[in-house]
Design a protein around this motif. Structure first.
Motif, PDB file in Angstrom:
ATOM      1  N   LEU A   1       2.406  25.633  -6.385  1.00 16.79           N
ATOM      2  CA  LEU A   1       2.538  26.933  -7.046  1.00 16.79           C
ATOM      3  C   LEU A   1       3.362  27.892  -6.183  1.00 16.79           C
ATOM      4  O   LEU A   1       4.275  28.576  -6.666  1.00 16.79           O
ATOM      5  N   THR A   2       3.056  27.906  -4.893  1.00 15.23           N
ATOM      6  CA  THR A   2       3.783  28.779  -3.971  1.00 15.23           C
ATOM      7  C   THR A   2       5.276  28.473  -4.001  1.00 15.23           C
ATOM      8  O   THR A   2       6.112  29.369  -4.131  1.00 15.23           O
ATOM      9  N   LEU A   3       5.590  27.191  -3.897  1.00 11.54           N
ATOM     10  CA  LEU A   3       6.991  26.792  -3.872  1.00 11.54           C
ATOM     11  C   LEU A   3       7.723  27.160  -5.147  1.00 11.54           C
ATOM     12  O   LEU A   3       8.825  27.697  -5.133  1.00 11.54           O
ATOM     13  N   GLN A   4       7.055  26.871  -6.259  1.00 10.84           N
ATOM     14  CA  GLN A   4       7.667  27.146  -7.557  1.00 10.84           C
ATOM     15  C   GLN A   4       7.966  28.641  -7.704  1.00 10.84           C
ATOM     16  O   GLN A   4       9.073  29.027  -8.078  1.00 10.84           O
ATOM     17  N   LEU A   5       6.998  29.469  -7.345  1.00 14.26           N
ATOM     18  CA  LEU A   5       7.182  30.922  -7.490  1.00 14.26           C
ATOM     19  C   LEU A   5       8.258  31.441  -6.544  1.00 14.26           C
ATOM     20  O   LEU A   5       9.108  32.237  -6.929  1.00 14.26           O
ATOM     21  N   CYS A   6       8.207  30.966  -5.308  1.00 18.63           N
ATOM     22  CA  CYS A   6       9.190  31.461  -4.325  1.00 18.63           C
ATOM     23  C   CYS A   6      10.605  31.064  -4.720  1.00 18.63           C
ATOM     24  O   CYS A   6      11.519  31.889  -4.663  1.00 18.63           O
ATOM     25  N   MET A   7      10.800  29.810  -5.131  1.00 16.77           N
ATOM     26  CA  MET A   7      12.162  29.390  -5.477  1.00 16.77           C
ATOM     27  C   MET A   7      12.650  30.107  -6.725  1.00 16.77           C
ATOM     28  O   MET A   7      13.814  30.478  -6.810  1.00 16.77           O
ATOM     29  N   GLN A   8      11.733  30.318  -7.672  1.00 14.70           N
ATOM     30  CA  GLN A   8      12.114  31.091  -8.871  1.00 14.70           C
ATOM     31  C   GLN A   8      12.584  32.481  -8.475  1.00 14.70           C
ATOM     32  O   GLN A   8      13.603  32.982  -8.962  1.00 14.70           O
ATOM     33  N   ALA A   9      11.819  33.113  -7.583  1.00 17.35           N
ATOM     34  CA  ALA A   9      12.143  34.485  -7.183  1.00 17.35           C
ATOM     35  C   ALA A   9      13.463  34.526  -6.412  1.00 17.35           C
ATOM     36  O   ALA A   9      14.317  35.390  -6.655  1.00 17.35           O
ATOM     37  N   ILE A  10      13.648  33.589  -5.498  1.00 15.09           N
ATOM     38  CA  ILE A  10      14.891  33.577  -4.707  1.00 15.09           C
ATOM     39  C   ILE A  10      16.088  33.331  -5.627  1.00 15.09           C
ATOM     40  O   ILE A  10      17.112  34.013  -5.538  1.00 15.09           O
ATOM     41  N   ASN A  11      15.938  32.366  -6.540  1.00 15.08           N
ATOM     42  CA  ASN A  11      17.026  32.095  -7.486  1.00 15.08           C
ATOM     43  C   ASN A  11      17.333  33.325  -8.336  1.00 15.08           C
ATOM     44  O   ASN A  11      18.501  33.614  -8.624  1.00 15.08           O
TER      45      ASN A  11
END
Ligand code: ADP
Length: 202
Positions: A66-76
């Protein structure tokens, strides 16, 4: 796909990752992203916000996927908005990765060039910083002594061992004790040459 050129700011709770990351983010050519800040910005009444509250108020980590998914979404999303331009900006990540699994997942997206390890040999000094922050920023995860201690344990158990995942020559051990300006100067000694080498042609 081109991976994002990245420097990790790594350190225990209270080591000053957020302070240093935010200052670096003000300098042209650096884009600062903090996982903790992202989580705190989620609406506390949403399902995601409630889940985050559950974990952070106990001093626990949010699950890796979940952390990874949210962080990469936000960075993208920042690349779409244009405030992060991967072609000319060095990504400064603070608060992530915090587990081996997160580091492995991040490798699919990031080219980690350096790890700035903010260390402190005085545990009490860090606890003191956290207590002050609790008062200043109204952070529930800093307010309770038990939660602070728990976060420290989680850091030592899950996060600190992560340093072994990266090649030793990529790790810069930076003393986190000192004024923000002094610590910043130590960090700049490492990150400015990286930025110059990468983006000097632009
Ligand atoms: P600190 O600055 O004290 O290290 P952060 O602001 O980085 O704390 O994070 C606050 C809380 O957000 C953490 O205690 C954790 O619950 C959650 N969190 C932040 N980053 C991560 C991450 N990479 N993985 C899992 N949980 C995280």
């Amino acid at each position: 796909m081109n991976k994002y050129k990245t420097v990790l700011i790594f350190g225990a709770p209270g080591s000053g990752k957020g302070t240093q990351g935010s200052i670096l983010g003000l300098i042209p050519g650096f884009f600062h992203f903090s996982s903790g800040e992202m989580f705190r910005n989620i609406d506390i009444h949403s399902d995601l916000g409630k889940a985050f509250y559950e974990y952070s108020s106990r001093g626990e980590l949010v699950p890796d996927e979940l952390t990874l998914q949210l962080c990469m979404q936000a960075i993208n999303a920042h690349t779409v908005l244009g405030d992060y331009k991967p072609r000319v900006d060095l990504l400064i990540l603070d608060g992530i990765p915090r587990t081996l699994r997160q580091a492995e997942l991040l490798d699919e997206h990031l080219d980690v060039l350096k790890i700035i390890h903010l260390y402190c040999d005085n545990e009490e000094a860090m606890f003191e910083r956290l207590r002050k922050r609790a008062l200043k920023e109204n952070r529930i995860d800093d307010a309770d002594e038990k939660v602070i201690r728990r976060r420290w344990e989680v850091y030592e158990r899950d996060t600190y061992p992560l340093l072994k995942y990266y090649p030793v020559q990529k790790i810069a051990n930076v003393n986190s004790i000192g004024s923000p300006g002094k610590v910043l100067a130590r960090i700049l000694d490492y990150v400015v040459p990286i930025q110059d080498a990468l983006f000097s042609g632009d």
